[in-house]
Design a protein around this motif. Structure first.
Motif, PDB file in Angstrom:
ATOM      1  N   ASP A   1       0.806  -1.225   0.000  1.00 31.17           N
ATOM      2  CA  ASP A   1       0.000   0.000   0.000  1.00 31.17           C
ATOM      3  C   ASP A   1       0.840   1.277   0.000  1.00 31.17           C
ATOM      4  O   ASP A   1       0.479   2.265   0.622  1.00 31.17           O
ATOM      5  CB  ASP A   1      -0.968  -0.018   1.194  1.00 31.17           C
ATOM      6  CG  ASP A   1      -2.158   0.883   0.979  1.00 31.17           C
ATOM      7  OD1 ASP A   1      -2.541   1.089  -0.184  1.00 31.17           O
ATOM      8  OD2 ASP A   1      -2.697   1.389   1.980  1.00 31.17           O
ATOM      9  N   PHE A   2       1.954   1.264  -0.704  1.00 37.78           N
ATOM     10  CA  PHE A   2       2.782   2.462  -0.841  1.00 37.78           C
ATOM     11  C   PHE A   2       2.105   3.420  -1.804  1.00 37.78           C
ATOM     12  O   PHE A   2       1.420   3.011  -2.734  1.00 37.78           O
ATOM     13  CB  PHE A   2       4.160   2.108  -1.416  1.00 37.78           C
ATOM     14  CG  PHE A   2       5.162   1.628  -0.418  1.00 37.78           C
ATOM     15  CD1 PHE A   2       4.814   0.837   0.662  1.00 37.78           C
ATOM     16  CD2 PHE A   2       6.502   1.951  -0.573  1.00 37.78           C
ATOM     17  CE1 PHE A   2       5.755   0.382   1.560  1.00 37.78           C
ATOM     18  CE2 PHE A   2       7.446   1.508   0.322  1.00 37.78           C
ATOM     19  CZ  PHE A   2       7.080   0.728   1.385  1.00 37.78           C
ATOM     20  N   GLN A   3       2.328   4.702  -1.601  1.00 38.36           N
ATOM     21  CA  GLN A   3       1.885   5.743  -2.526  1.00 38.36           C
ATOM     22  C   GLN A   3       2.926   5.880  -3.631  1.00 38.36           C
ATOM     23  O   GLN A   3       4.068   5.436  -3.491  1.00 38.36           O
ATOM     24  CB  GLN A   3       1.731   7.076  -1.789  1.00 38.36           C
ATOM     25  CG  GLN A   3       0.723   7.051  -0.662  1.00 38.36           C
ATOM     26  CD  GLN A   3      -0.681   6.767  -1.162  1.00 38.36           C
ATOM     27  OE1 GLN A   3      -1.118   7.322  -2.169  1.00 38.36           O
ATOM     28  NE2 GLN A   3      -1.380   5.888  -0.473  1.00 38.36           N
ATOM     29  N   PHE A   4       2.548   6.532  -4.739  1.00 42.07           N
ATOM     30  CA  PHE A   4       3.488   6.717  -5.844  1.00 42.07           C
ATOM     31  C   PHE A   4       4.771   7.398  -5.382  1.00 42.07           C
ATOM     32  O   PHE A   4       5.868   7.012  -5.778  1.00 42.07           O
ATOM     33  CB  PHE A   4       2.855   7.549  -6.966  1.00 42.07           C
ATOM     34  CG  PHE A   4       1.907   6.789  -7.842  1.00 42.07           C
ATOM     35  CD1 PHE A   4       1.525   5.490  -7.568  1.00 42.07           C
ATOM     36  CD2 PHE A   4       1.390   7.388  -8.972  1.00 42.07           C
ATOM     37  CE1 PHE A   4       0.653   4.795  -8.396  1.00 42.07           C
ATOM     38  CE2 PHE A   4       0.512   6.713  -9.815  1.00 42.07           C
ATOM     39  CZ  PHE A   4       0.149   5.410  -9.512  1.00 42.07           C
ATOM     40  N   SER A   5       4.635   8.429  -4.558  1.00 41.56           N
ATOM     41  CA  SER A   5       5.819   9.162  -4.087  1.00 41.56           C
ATOM     42  C   SER A   5       6.736   8.273  -3.254  1.00 41.56           C
ATOM     43  O   SER A   5       7.964   8.374  -3.342  1.00 41.56           O
ATOM     44  CB  SER A   5       5.399  10.397  -3.291  1.00 41.56           C
ATOM     45  OG  SER A   5       4.600  10.027  -2.185  1.00 41.56           O
ATOM     46  N   GLU A   6       6.159   7.394  -2.445  1.00 40.64           N
ATOM     47  CA  GLU A   6       6.962   6.482  -1.632  1.00 40.64           C
ATOM     48  C   GLU A   6       7.683   5.451  -2.503  1.00 40.64           C
ATOM     49  O   GLU A   6       8.850   5.122  -2.257  1.00 40.64           O
ATOM     50  CB  GLU A   6       6.086   5.759  -0.604  1.00 40.64           C
ATOM     51  CG  GLU A   6       5.462   6.682   0.424  1.00 40.64           C
ATOM     52  CD  GLU A   6       4.410   5.991   1.266  1.00 40.64           C
ATOM     53  OE1 GLU A   6       4.482   6.132   2.507  1.00 40.64           O
ATOM     54  OE2 GLU A   6       3.526   5.311   0.695  1.00 40.64           O
ATOM     55  N   ILE A   7       6.992   4.967  -3.518  1.00 42.43           N
ATOM     56  CA  ILE A   7       7.616   4.007  -4.436  1.00 42.43           C
ATOM     57  C   ILE A   7       8.726   4.697  -5.218  1.00 42.43           C
ATOM     58  O   ILE A   7       9.813   4.133  -5.406  1.00 42.43           O
ATOM     59  CB  ILE A   7       6.575   3.401  -5.404  1.00 42.43           C
ATOM     60  CG1 ILE A   7       5.517   2.619  -4.613  1.00 42.43           C
ATOM     61  CG2 ILE A   7       7.255   2.502  -6.434  1.00 42.43           C
ATOM     62  CD1 ILE A   7       4.322   2.176  -5.433  1.00 42.43           C
ATOM     63  N   ALA A   8       8.467   5.932  -5.660  1.00 39.14           N
ATOM     64  CA  ALA A   8       9.473   6.696  -6.402  1.00 39.14           C
ATOM     65  C   ALA A   8      10.737   6.854  -5.568  1.00 39.14           C
ATOM     66  O   ALA A   8      11.854   6.671  -6.073  1.00 39.14           O
ATOM     67  CB  ALA A   8       8.909   8.068  -6.797  1.00 39.14           C
ATOM     68  N   GLU A   9      10.560   7.170  -4.307  1.00 35.48           N
ATOM     69  CA  GLU A   9      11.718   7.316  -3.416  1.00 35.48           C
ATOM     70  C   GLU A   9      12.437   5.981  -3.229  1.00 35.48           C
ATOM     71  O   GLU A   9      13.661   5.911  -3.315  1.00 35.48           O
ATOM     72  CB  GLU A   9      11.253   7.867  -2.066  1.00 35.48           C
ATOM     73  CG  GLU A   9      12.385   8.195  -1.124  1.00 35.48           C
ATOM     74  CD  GLU A   9      11.878   8.817   0.163  1.00 35.48           C
ATOM     75  OE1 GLU A   9      12.460   8.502   1.219  1.00 35.48           O
ATOM     76  OE2 GLU A   9      10.920   9.597   0.108  1.00 35.48           O
ATOM     77  N   GLU A  10      11.673   4.934  -3.012  1.00 40.17           N
ATOM     78  CA  GLU A  10      12.236   3.595  -2.800  1.00 40.17           C
ATOM     79  C   GLU A  10      13.010   3.107  -4.033  1.00 40.17           C
ATOM     80  O   GLU A  10      14.074   2.503  -3.913  1.00 40.17           O
ATOM     81  CB  GLU A  10      11.106   2.613  -2.472  1.00 40.17           C
ATOM     82  CG  GLU A  10      11.510   1.175  -2.363  1.00 40.17           C
ATOM     83  CD  GLU A  10      12.038   0.803  -1.000  1.00 40.17           C
ATOM     84  OE1 GLU A  10      12.649  -0.265  -0.898  1.00 40.17           O
ATOM     85  OE2 GLU A  10      11.847   1.567  -0.029  1.00 40.17           O
ATOM     86  N   MET A  11      12.453   3.359  -5.205  1.00 38.35           N
ATOM     87  CA  MET A  11      13.045   2.854  -6.452  1.00 38.35           C
ATOM     88  C   MET A  11      13.983   3.878  -7.117  1.00 38.35           C
ATOM     89  O   MET A  11      14.570   3.595  -8.155  1.00 38.35           O
ATOM     90  CB  MET A  11      11.931   2.473  -7.431  1.00 38.35           C
ATOM     91  CG  MET A  11      10.958   1.419  -6.923  1.00 38.35           C
ATOM     92  SD  MET A  11      11.711  -0.172  -6.640  1.00 38.35           S
ATOM     93  CE  MET A  11      11.926  -0.737  -8.317  1.00 38.35           C
TER      94      MET A  11
END
Length: 111
Positions: free
Chosen positions: A37-47
């Motif tokens: 349930d990550f948000q786009f911004s969290e995924i962007a940061e992670e990846m």
């Protein structure tokens, strides 16, 4: 809200059935978005990518899962089997023998 929940549940099932057909990167995007349930911004940061890249990769991954389902139909068949199990149990009602009950349970566990 219900459509979002249904869409998420569908994606989770499709992912369960077809994850091995996705690349490692596609699997990671699907897992982060749908399972964690990550948000786009969290995924962007992670990846370490942009939010647009997250959107594009998720869309491409969802499209691939849907294409696999259209071709192979594993999720559709899974749902049909669940309906048939329920129908069989309903038809048999309380008159079902223990042996038959155990066989149905074993069949359900295969899925």
């Amino acid at each position: 809200m219900t459509n979002d929940l249904e869409r998420t549940m569908r994606m989770n099932y499709l992912y369960d059935f077809y994850q091995s057909l996705l690349t490692d990167k596609q699997q990671k995007y699907i897992e982060l978005y749908y399972l964690e349930d990550f948000q786009f911004s969290e995924i962007a940061e992670e990846m370490n990518v942009t939010r647009q890249a997250v959107y594009d990769n998720l869309k491409r991954s969802r499209d691939m899962l849907e294409q696999y389902e259209d071709t192979l139909g594993m999720y559709k068949n899974f749902n049909k089997r669940l309906e048939l199990y329920a129908e069989l149990k309903n038809k048999l009602g309380d008159n079902i023998s223990e042996d038959a009950k155990k066989i149905i349970e074993r069949l359900e566990k295969l899925d």
